[in-house]
Structures are given as C-alpha cells and as structure tokens.
Design a protein around this motif. Structure first.
Motif, PDB file in Angstrom:
ATOM      1  N   UNK A   1      10.631  15.095 -14.226  1.00 53.06           N
ATOM      2  CA  UNK A   1       9.261  14.716 -14.551  1.00 53.06           C
ATOM      3  C   UNK A   1       8.362  14.836 -13.325  1.00 53.06           C
ATOM      4  N   UNK A   2       8.870  14.472 -12.176  1.00 54.38           N
ATOM      5  CA  UNK A   2       8.043  14.494 -10.965  1.00 54.38           C
ATOM      6  C   UNK A   2       7.541  15.888 -10.633  1.00 54.38           C
ATOM      7  N   UNK A   3       8.389  16.911 -10.893  1.00 54.35           N
ATOM      8  CA  UNK A   3       7.990  18.265 -10.549  1.00 54.35           C
ATOM      9  C   UNK A   3       6.806  18.741 -11.376  1.00 54.35           C
ATOM     10  N   UNK A   4       6.576  18.067 -12.532  1.00 53.86           N
ATOM     11  CA  UNK A   4       5.487  18.471 -13.403  1.00 53.86           C
ATOM     12  C   UNK A   4       4.155  17.847 -12.996  1.00 53.86           C
ATOM     13  N   UNK A   5       4.187  16.958 -12.043  1.00 55.43           N
ATOM     14  CA  UNK A   5       2.962  16.295 -11.605  1.00 55.43           C
ATOM     15  C   UNK A   5       2.159  17.233 -10.708  1.00 55.43           C
ATOM     16  N   UNK A   6       0.921  17.565 -11.089  1.00 58.79           N
ATOM     17  CA  UNK A   6       0.111  18.445 -10.243  1.00 58.79           C
ATOM     18  C   UNK A   6      -0.188  17.774  -8.907  1.00 58.79           C
ATOM     19  N   UNK A   7      -0.119  18.538  -7.817  1.00 59.83           N
ATOM     20  CA  UNK A   7      -0.396  17.959  -6.508  1.00 59.83           C
ATOM     21  C   UNK A   7      -1.814  17.414  -6.419  1.00 59.83           C
ATOM     22  N   UNK A   8      -2.731  18.033  -7.154  1.00 55.38           N
ATOM     23  CA  UNK A   8      -4.135  17.628  -7.067  1.00 55.38           C
ATOM     24  C   UNK A   8      -4.441  16.390  -7.893  1.00 55.38           C
ATOM     25  N   UNK A   9      -3.414  15.789  -8.522  1.00 57.20           N
ATOM     26  CA  UNK A   9      -3.660  14.647  -9.412  1.00 57.20           C
ATOM     27  C   UNK A   9      -3.745  13.323  -8.674  1.00 57.20           C
ATOM     28  N   UNK A  10      -3.443  13.313  -7.381  1.00 54.08           N
ATOM     29  CA  UNK A  10      -3.446  12.067  -6.617  1.00 54.08           C
ATOM     30  C   UNK A  10      -4.141  12.265  -5.286  1.00 54.08           C
ATOM     31  N   UNK A  11      -4.864  11.221  -4.853  1.00 58.98           N
ATOM     32  CA  UNK A  11      -5.533  11.225  -3.550  1.00 58.98           C
ATOM     33  C   UNK A  11      -5.239   9.899  -2.857  1.00 58.98           C
ATOM     34  N   UNK A  12      -4.805   9.962  -1.600  1.00 57.66           N
ATOM     35  CA  UNK A  12      -4.616   8.734  -0.812  1.00 57.66           C
ATOM     36  C   UNK A  12      -5.983   8.158  -0.445  1.00 57.66           C
ATOM     37  N   UNK A  13      -6.217   6.910  -0.833  1.00 52.08           N
ATOM     38  CA  UNK A  13      -7.499   6.254  -0.569  1.00 52.08           C
ATOM     39  C   UNK A  13      -7.386   5.096   0.413  1.00 52.08           C
ATOM     40  N   UNK A  14      -6.213   4.953   1.032  1.00 50.13           N
ATOM     41  CA  UNK A  14      -5.993   3.856   1.988  1.00 50.13           C
ATOM     42  C   UNK A  14      -5.148   4.407   3.134  1.00 50.13           C
ATOM     43  N   UNK A  15      -5.831   4.868   4.183  1.00 45.07           N
ATOM     44  CA  UNK A  15      -5.167   5.583   5.273  1.00 45.07           C
ATOM     45  C   UNK A  15      -5.673   5.067   6.617  1.00 45.07           C
ATOM     46  N   UNK A  16      -4.730   4.692   7.495  1.00 42.65           N
ATOM     47  CA  UNK A  16      -5.086   4.218   8.842  1.00 42.65           C
ATOM     48  C   UNK A  16      -4.720   5.289   9.867  1.00 42.65           C
ATOM     49  N   UNK A  17      -5.706   5.740  10.599  1.00 35.26           N
ATOM     50  CA  UNK A  17      -5.505   6.777  11.606  1.00 35.26           C
ATOM     51  C   UNK A  17      -5.397   6.158  12.995  1.00 35.26           C
ATOM     52  N   UNK A  18      -5.410   7.025  13.997  1.00 35.02           N
ATOM     53  CA  UNK A  18      -5.359   6.588  15.388  1.00 35.02           C
ATOM     54  C   UNK A  18      -6.534   5.679  15.745  1.00 35.02           C
ATOM     55  N   UNK A  19      -7.582   5.695  14.918  1.00 34.72           N
ATOM     56  CA  UNK A  19      -8.747   4.857  15.198  1.00 34.72           C
ATOM     57  C   UNK A  19      -8.553   3.409  14.755  1.00 34.72           C
ATOM     58  N   UNK A  20      -7.472   3.134  14.032  1.00 31.80           N
ATOM     59  CA  UNK A  20      -7.039   1.747  13.847  1.00 31.80           C
ATOM     60  C   UNK A  20      -6.174   1.442  15.070  1.00 31.80           C
ATOM     61  N   UNK A  21      -6.812   1.078  16.157  1.00 36.42           N
ATOM     62  CA  UNK A  21      -6.185   1.070  17.469  1.00 36.42           C
ATOM     63  C   UNK A  21      -4.913   0.226  17.510  1.00 36.42           C
ATOM     64  N   UNK A  22      -3.837   0.837  17.997  1.00 33.93           N
ATOM     65  CA  UNK A  22      -2.521   0.204  18.139  1.00 33.93           C
ATOM     66  C   UNK A  22      -1.995  -0.332  16.801  1.00 33.93           C
ATOM     67  N   UNK A  23      -2.436   0.277  15.718  1.00 31.00           N
ATOM     68  CA  UNK A  23      -1.986  -0.107  14.382  1.00 31.00           C
ATOM     69  C   UNK A  23      -1.746   1.131  13.515  1.00 31.00           C
ATOM     70  N   UNK A  24      -2.666   2.076  13.545  1.00 29.36           N
ATOM     71  CA  UNK A  24      -2.487   3.335  12.830  1.00 29.36           C
ATOM     72  C   UNK A  24      -1.927   4.393  13.760  1.00 29.36           C
ATOM     73  N   UNK A  25      -0.976   5.183  13.249  1.00 32.23           N
ATOM     74  CA  UNK A  25      -0.345   6.212  14.092  1.00 32.23           C
ATOM     75  C   UNK A  25      -0.560   7.609  13.521  1.00 32.23           C
ATOM     76  N   UNK A  26      -1.582   7.773  12.684  1.00 35.37           N
ATOM     77  CA  UNK A  26      -1.856   9.069  12.057  1.00 35.37           C
ATOM     78  C   UNK A  26      -2.994   9.752  12.796  1.00 35.37           C
ATOM     79  N   UNK A  27      -2.731  10.941  13.300  1.00 32.47           N
ATOM     80  CA  UNK A  27      -3.781  11.719  13.946  1.00 32.47           C
ATOM     81  C   UNK A  27      -4.467  12.611  12.911  1.00 32.47           C
ATOM     82  N   UNK A  28      -5.741  12.880  13.148  1.00 28.92           N
ATOM     83  CA  UNK A  28      -6.568  13.560  12.154  1.00 28.92           C
ATOM     84  C   UNK A  28      -6.030  14.945  11.784  1.00 28.92           C
ATOM     85  N   UNK A  29      -5.736  15.780  12.778  1.00 23.09           N
ATOM     86  CA  UNK A  29      -5.318  17.152  12.487  1.00 23.09           C
ATOM     87  C   UNK A  29      -4.026  17.214  11.671  1.00 23.09           C
TER      88      UNK A  29
END
Length: 287
Positions: A1-29
């Motif tokens: 069933x999972x393989x049938x899920x279109x990739x474009x059907x979901x969007x992450x709306x809660x993301x912490x990047x490097x700008x959440x200082x010393x808490x987020x470890x995701x770099x923009x690029x």
C-alpha cells in the motif's frame, strides 16, 4: 500500500533547521535536496521562536523549484509576555504558525520580533493577547507534546484541552486551525493522538500530520544528541541530562508518514492543502 502513495501527497509542515540554535540539526541545502529526492512539491521551515532562516530558505527553495512554506514554532506565555517568574518559564507552551500570505508573513515577523525584544524570558515569548491582535494571514497547528492542547491532555484535563482548542479555533478561524498528530516513538504520543482524534470529531477541528523534524536522516540522531549536550552544557556520558527519548524526529518520506496516519482522516491530505494555500513573494527591489 505504501508504494501506491504519491510522493507529492504529503508536505512536512514542522521542521527545525540550523536556525533553531543548538536544537535543530537540519541545514537548508540538504533539506531541499531531500525534499526533491522525495518528489515533494513544497517544504517548510518552522524554527523555534525565530525567523532568522526565512530569507535564505525562501530564495534557495524557489531556485530548487519547491514551494517555500515559512513558519515559526512560537513560545506562548501562560499569562502575559510581561510576567516573568519561574512559574511563567515552566508554563510555556508551543504553537506552530505558518504564513499563508503577505499579511501573515508580516504578522509572523511582528510576533517573532516582539517575542525577542519584549517577551524574552529564558525563551522568546508571546501571549494570547498578541495572537488575537496579529492572527490575520496565519495558519496555526497545535504543535508537539509541548503544545497547550497536548499538555492538557497529558494532565488528564480534557475539558481544559477542548476549551483551549476552541479558543484557538475562534481566533484563527475554522479553516486556519489544525490539531497536530505525530508518530514519533514517544509512548505518551499515542495517547495524545487518540484524544486529538476524538477532539477533532467532537469539535469539528481538522487534523494535520507532522513529524517535528529536528534532523534530516534517522542516523543523524547521535549528532543531534551532541548538539543538545552543547546547548545544556552537559556531556553525552552524563546520565541525568536533557535528551530526546526517540530516534524518530527525522525528515520521513511521504510513504512513512502515510503509513503512520492511515487511521487519522485528513491528516495527510491536509498537509498538502495547507501548503498549496501558502503564496507570497519577497520584494527584493529595495536598495
């Protein structure tokens, strides 16, 4: 069933990047590259109490062909932003705000600025009065386990949770407030999710799925733990220190997310509908 899920059907709306200082470890690029690899059409940034990454994120997402969703996970004071006692620090709750349009982006910047300049007490804080004054153009999500509604649920205060949810829905409007469910490997989360599902049905407040991403890949959890140690002045070998009790706060694929929320009506689809509502442009014509 999972393989049938279109990739474009979901969007992450809660993301912490490097700008959440010393808490987020995701770099923009790398974040944008991963979103592209997943075939997503949009990606968000919702750093803790700050908008510092908005410009870099917006310009790079545009170049990458991704819709940039700019938000912020704000800290809400239990009383007013001018009340600064130890109890006020302990009573902070989280709320995710997403800019839907130009007006929303300006209001989000205004709230983040006031939080830093006037409300700062351990964290940059706003209060409910400010939310009621600057809510236009914003979409609100009830946030993680530290959100007001999940906090009341964990305390067993369901009526208080419902009262808070009604307040947020009234302030932001029926189409602009969502109860946020997560599948993060934390035991209490399932209890909170089931209560949120019931509340969604009782109060007609839609659900939205997120993963509260703090690092990009699952194997990044150890590096993120070191980041938390730097934040708290501890070492990884200390037993009684602040740490996350899960390794699930990574940028999951649409298939992983869809599989986790099959029993939560609308939670996945609403991520895409929210993302598609967000439309604004930065004006770079000023010199």
């Amino acid at each position: 069933m999972n393989d049938a899920v279109p990739n474009s059907s979901f969007v992450h709306l809660h993301v912490h990047t490097q700008y959440s200082l010393l808490d987020g470890a995701i770099r923009i690029d790398p974040l944008l590259a991963q979103a592209q690899a997943f075939g997503m059409e949009a990606v968000s940034i919702t750093d803790h109490g700050t908008m510092f990454g908005a410009l870099e994120f917006y310009t790079k997402a545009e170049k990458a062909g991704l819709r940039p969703i700019i938000g912020c996970e704000i800290y809400v004071a239990p009383r007013t932003l001018h009340d600064k006692t130890p109890l006020d620090a302990k009573g902070l709750t989280h709320l995710v705000l997403i800019a839907e349009n130009q007006v929303g982006y300006r209001n989000l910047c205004r709230l983040a600025s006031i939080a830093q300049m006037e409300g700062f007490y351990y964290r940059p804080r706003i209060d409910k009065q400010l939310l009621s004054e600057h809510h236009e153009g914003l979409i609100a999500l009830s946030a993680c386990l530290h959100g007001e509604i999940p906090m009341r649920i964990k305390e067993g205060r369901i009526e208080a949770a419902q009262e808070a949810a009604r307040w947020y829905q009234q302030v932001f409007g029926e189409d602009n407030y969502f109860l946020e469910v997560q599948n993060n490997g934390i035991e209490i989360q399932e209890t909170v999710n089931r209560a949120l599902l019931e509340m969604s049905r009782d109060l007609s407040i839609p659900l939205v799925a997120s993963n509260d991403c703090h690092y990009l890949q699952k194997e990044d959890v150890k590096a993120h733990d070191v980041l938390l140690c730097i934040q708290t002045g501890k070492t990884v070998h200390e037993a009684n220190r602040f740490r996350f009790s899960t390794d699930q706060l990574y940028f999951k694929s649409p298939q992983e997310m869809a599989a986790s929320f099959a029993d939560y009506p609308g939670a996945i689809a609403n991520t895409l509908s929210i993302a598609r509502r967000c439309a604004y442009e930065f004006d770079f014509s000023y010199h």
